[in-house]
Design a protein around this motif. Structure first.
Motif, PDB file in Angstrom:
ATOM      1  N   GLY A  49       0.885  -1.231   0.030  1.00  0.00           N
ATOM      2  CA  GLY A  49       0.047  -0.131  -0.088  1.00  0.00           C
ATOM      3  C   GLY A  49       0.810   1.198   0.038  1.00  0.00           C
ATOM      4  N   PRO A  50       1.869   1.475   0.868  1.00  0.00           N
ATOM      5  CA  PRO A  50       2.628   2.657   0.825  1.00  0.00           C
ATOM      6  C   PRO A  50       3.275   2.703  -0.436  1.00  0.00           C
ATOM      7  CG  PRO A  50       2.985   1.310   3.189  1.00  0.00           C
ATOM      8  CD  PRO A  50       2.040   0.600   2.144  1.00  0.00           C
ATOM      9  N   CYS A  51       3.916   1.606  -0.891  1.00  0.00           N
ATOM     10  CA  CYS A  51       4.571   1.779  -2.339  1.00  0.00           C
ATOM     11  C   CYS A  51       3.529   2.414  -3.398  1.00  0.00           C
ATOM     12  CB  CYS A  51       4.923   0.142  -3.052  1.00  0.00           C
ATOM     13  SG  CYS A  51       5.910  -0.503  -1.652  1.00  0.00           S
ATOM     14  N   ARG A  52       2.254   2.019  -3.404  1.00  0.00           N
ATOM     15  CA  ARG A  52       1.321   2.472  -4.262  1.00  0.00           C
ATOM     16  C   ARG A  52       0.995   3.874  -4.139  1.00  0.00           C
ATOM     17  NH1 ARG A  52      -2.577  -0.772  -6.873  1.00  0.00           N
ATOM     18  NH2 ARG A  52      -2.165  -2.825  -6.624  1.00  0.00           N
ATOM     19  N   ARG A  53       1.067   4.499  -2.866  1.00  0.00           N
ATOM     20  CA  ARG A  53       0.791   6.017  -2.676  1.00  0.00           C
ATOM     21  C   ARG A  53       2.045   6.638  -2.944  1.00  0.00           C
ATOM     22  NH1 ARG A  53      -1.314   3.212   2.088  1.00  0.00           N
ATOM     23  NH2 ARG A  53       0.555   3.695   3.259  1.00  0.00           N
ATOM     24  N   GLU A  54       3.201   6.141  -2.901  1.00  0.00           N
ATOM     25  CA  GLU A  54       4.484   6.768  -2.993  1.00  0.00           C
ATOM     26  C   GLU A  54       4.549   6.930  -4.778  1.00  0.00           C
ATOM     27  OE1 GLU A  54       8.640   5.889  -1.136  1.00  0.00           O
ATOM     28  OE2 GLU A  54       8.017   4.118  -2.475  1.00  0.00           O
ATOM     29  N   ILE A  55       4.076   6.044  -5.461  1.00  0.00           N
ATOM     30  CA  ILE A  55       4.386   6.030  -6.954  1.00  0.00           C
ATOM     31  C   ILE A  55       4.267   7.694  -7.449  1.00  0.00           C
ATOM     32  CG2 ILE A  55       3.708   5.299  -9.061  1.00  0.00           C
ATOM     33  CD1 ILE A  55       5.729   3.411  -7.391  1.00  0.00           C
ATOM     34  N   PRO A  56       3.155   8.324  -7.337  1.00  0.00           N
ATOM     35  CA  PRO A  56       3.031   9.614  -7.789  1.00  0.00           C
ATOM     36  C   PRO A  56       4.114  10.616  -7.582  1.00  0.00           C
ATOM     37  CG  PRO A  56       0.968   8.848  -7.296  1.00  0.00           C
ATOM     38  CD  PRO A  56       1.872   7.892  -6.585  1.00  0.00           C
ATOM     39  N   GLU A  57       4.526  10.328  -5.988  1.00  0.00           N
ATOM     40  CA  GLU A  57       5.538  11.218  -5.772  1.00  0.00           C
ATOM     41  C   GLU A  57       7.036  10.914  -6.284  1.00  0.00           C
ATOM     42  OE1 GLU A  57       5.837  13.634  -3.259  1.00  0.00           O
ATOM     43  OE2 GLU A  57       3.345  13.676  -3.022  1.00  0.00           O
ATOM     44  N   LEU A  58       7.059   9.644  -6.762  1.00  0.00           N
ATOM     45  CA  LEU A  58       8.274   9.493  -7.439  1.00  0.00           C
ATOM     46  C   LEU A  58       8.421   9.816  -8.715  1.00  0.00           C
ATOM     47  CD1 LEU A  58       8.815   5.987  -5.903  1.00  0.00           C
ATOM     48  CD2 LEU A  58      10.368   8.044  -5.489  1.00  0.00           C
ATOM     49  N   ASN A  59       7.063   9.589  -9.538  1.00  0.00           N
ATOM     50  CA  ASN A  59       6.866  10.319 -10.690  1.00  0.00           C
ATOM     51  C   ASN A  59       7.220  11.848 -10.728  1.00  0.00           C
ATOM     52  OD1 ASN A  59       6.147   7.672 -11.930  1.00  0.00           O
ATOM     53  ND2 ASN A  59       3.844   8.041 -11.642  1.00  0.00           N
ATOM     54  N   ALA A  60       6.601  12.503  -9.934  1.00  0.00           N
ATOM     55  CA  ALA A  60       6.800  14.095  -9.697  1.00  0.00           C
ATOM     56  C   ALA A  60       8.374  14.112  -9.495  1.00  0.00           C
ATOM     57  CB  ALA A  60       5.936  14.585  -8.734  1.00  0.00           C
ATOM     58  N   LEU A  61       9.060  13.339  -8.705  1.00  0.00           N
ATOM     59  CA  LEU A  61      10.451  13.613  -8.737  1.00  0.00           C
ATOM     60  C   LEU A  61      11.513  13.454  -9.780  1.00  0.00           C
ATOM     61  CD1 LEU A  61      12.920  13.952  -6.471  1.00  0.00           C
ATOM     62  CD2 LEU A  61      12.888  11.720  -6.205  1.00  0.00           C
ATOM     63  N   SER A  62      10.715  12.503 -10.566  1.00  0.00           N
ATOM     64  CA  SER A  62      11.693  12.215 -11.815  1.00  0.00           C
ATOM     65  C   SER A  62      11.556  13.131 -12.700  1.00  0.00           C
ATOM     66  CB  SER A  62      11.001  10.645 -12.316  1.00  0.00           C
ATOM     67  OG  SER A  62      11.897  10.209 -13.694  1.00  0.00           O
ATOM     68  N   GLN A  63      10.317  13.760 -12.961  1.00  0.00           N
ATOM     69  CA  GLN A  63       9.868  14.713 -13.979  1.00  0.00           C
ATOM     70  C   GLN A  63      10.861  15.996 -13.517  1.00  0.00           C
ATOM     71  OE1 GLN A  63       8.247  15.430 -16.618  1.00  0.00           O
ATOM     72  NE2 GLN A  63       7.993  13.497 -16.778  1.00  0.00           N
ATOM     73  N   SER A  64      10.964  16.162 -12.053  1.00  0.00           N
ATOM     74  CA  SER A  64      11.425  17.555 -11.925  1.00  0.00           C
ATOM     75  C   SER A  64      12.983  17.628 -11.796  1.00  0.00           C
ATOM     76  CB  SER A  64      10.989  17.934 -10.215  1.00  0.00           C
ATOM     77  OG  SER A  64      11.466  17.252  -9.298  1.00  0.00           O
ATOM     78  N   LEU A  65      13.575  16.353 -11.854  1.00  0.00           N
ATOM     79  CA  LEU A  65      14.830  16.347 -11.889  1.00  0.00           C
ATOM     80  C   LEU A  65      15.611  16.093 -13.410  1.00  0.00           C
ATOM     81  CD1 LEU A  65      15.491  13.815  -8.542  1.00  0.00           C
ATOM     82  CD2 LEU A  65      15.826  16.361  -8.983  1.00  0.00           C
ATOM     83  N   GLN A  66      14.788  16.141 -14.168  1.00  0.00           N
ATOM     84  CA  GLN A  66      15.162  16.087 -15.484  1.00  0.00           C
ATOM     85  C   GLN A  66      16.329  16.678 -15.713  1.00  0.00           C
ATOM     86  OE1 GLN A  66      12.109  15.459 -18.506  1.00  0.00           O
ATOM     87  NE2 GLN A  66      11.852  13.544 -17.900  1.00  0.00           N
ATOM     88  N   GLY A  67      17.562  16.383 -16.521  1.00  0.00           N
ATOM     89  CA  GLY A  67      18.749  17.222 -16.866  1.00  0.00           C
ATOM     90  C   GLY A  67      19.386  17.661 -15.659  1.00  0.00           C
ATOM     91  N   GLN A  68      19.227  17.184 -14.501  1.00  0.00           N
ATOM     92  CA  GLN A  68      19.885  17.808 -13.414  1.00  0.00           C
ATOM     93  C   GLN A  68      21.142  16.676 -12.816  1.00  0.00           C
ATOM     94  OE1 GLN A  68      17.435  19.524 -10.213  1.00  0.00           O
ATOM     95  NE2 GLN A  68      15.939  20.213 -11.751  1.00  0.00           N
ATOM     96  N   GLY A  69      21.174  15.493 -13.555  1.00  0.00           N
ATOM     97  CA  GLY A  69      21.970  14.590 -13.128  1.00  0.00           C
ATOM     98  C   GLY A  69      21.841  13.559 -12.224  1.00  0.00           C
ATOM     99  N   VAL A  70      20.326  13.443 -11.867  1.00  0.00           N
ATOM    100  CA  VAL A  70      19.598  12.713 -11.011  1.00  0.00           C
ATOM    101  C   VAL A  70      18.619  11.705 -11.742  1.00  0.00           C
ATOM    102  CG1 VAL A  70      18.512  12.164  -8.980  1.00  0.00           C
ATOM    103  CG2 VAL A  70      20.325  14.255  -9.237  1.00  0.00           C
ATOM    104  N   ARG A  71      18.733  10.270 -11.677  1.00  0.00           N
ATOM    105  CA  ARG A  71      17.822   9.517 -12.319  1.00  0.00           C
ATOM    106  C   ARG A  71      17.234   8.811 -11.234  1.00  0.00           C
ATOM    107  NH1 ARG A  71      19.253   9.006 -17.722  1.00  0.00           N
ATOM    108  NH2 ARG A  71      20.254  10.878 -18.365  1.00  0.00           N
ATOM    109  N   VAL A  72      15.923   8.673 -11.406  1.00  0.00           N
ATOM    110  CA  VAL A  72      14.833   7.885 -10.623  1.00  0.00           C
ATOM    111  C   VAL A  72      14.628   6.431 -11.261  1.00  0.00           C
ATOM    112  CG1 VAL A  72      12.580   7.586  -9.629  1.00  0.00           C
ATOM    113  CG2 VAL A  72      13.824   9.989  -9.599  1.00  0.00           C
ATOM    114  N   LEU A  73      14.789   5.455 -10.427  1.00  0.00           N
ATOM    115  CA  LEU A  73      14.570   3.955 -11.009  1.00  0.00           C
ATOM    116  C   LEU A  73      13.939   3.414  -9.927  1.00  0.00           C
ATOM    117  CD1 LEU A  73      18.268   3.194 -12.074  1.00  0.00           C
ATOM    118  CD2 LEU A  73      16.614   3.781 -13.359  1.00  0.00           C
TER     119      LEU A  73
END
Length: 161
Positions: free
Chosen positions: A58-82
């Motif tokens: 359940g917490p994983c499911r709730r966290e995914i939108p946060e990780l999607n937003a993080l991935s988008q916000s970090l594009q081009g900044q030398g950080v990758r979300v996997l």
């Protein structure tokens, strides 16, 4: 006589072949949830935020939108979300699970834990921050937010530890 020699060295030949095949892939990360290869040159020398998740968590499911937003916000900044599926789903199962959870960032089909000496977590979700030299810098247990991970990244990148 020749057959005995070949048979005796068959295990060694198999090991050498496996090493050559693995070494020949250039240290790549294997396929993502879509079956596309993830090359080392796209991830090495970047900070990595590696999140382990499962469909039943359940917490994983709730966290995914946060990780999607993080991935988008970090594009081009030398950080990758996997992402990495905790249950080691592969192929179509992995693709379907990632789609069900709405994961927009790459999900590795091959667990990168051995590559980075990541400890096996007893709970989920768990997120690891790995620096641009491939060194594990932090293990974050439980549900995370994009803002929280960004703050940890900023602190880790700024203090030179």
């Amino acid at each position: 006589m020749k057959w005995r020699i070949k048979a005796r060295f068959a295990p060694l030949a198999g090991l050498l072949l496996a090493a050559a095949l693995l070494g020949g892939c250039g240290g790549d990360y294997g396929p993502d949830q879509h079956g596309n290869p993830v090359s080392a040159k796209t991830l090495d020398k970047h900070w990595l935020v590696v999140n382990y998740w499962a469909v039943w968590c359940g917490p994983c499911r709730r966290e995914i939108p946060e990780l999607n937003a993080l991935s988008q916000s970090l594009q081009g900044q030398g950080v990758r979300v996997l992402g990495v599926n905790f249950d080691n789903l592969q192929g179509e199962e992995l693709s379907a699970a990632a789609q069900t959870l709405g994961i927009d960032f790459p999900v590795l089909a091959q667990d990168p834990a051995p590559r980075f000496a990541l400890p096996r977590s007893q709970g989920l979700p768990v997120t690891y921050i790995i620096d641009d030299q491939g060194k594990l810098r932090e293990q974050l247990m439980g549900e995370q937010t994009a803002a929280g991970i960004k703050a940890r990244l900023a602190a880790l990148q700024g203090n030179g530890n």
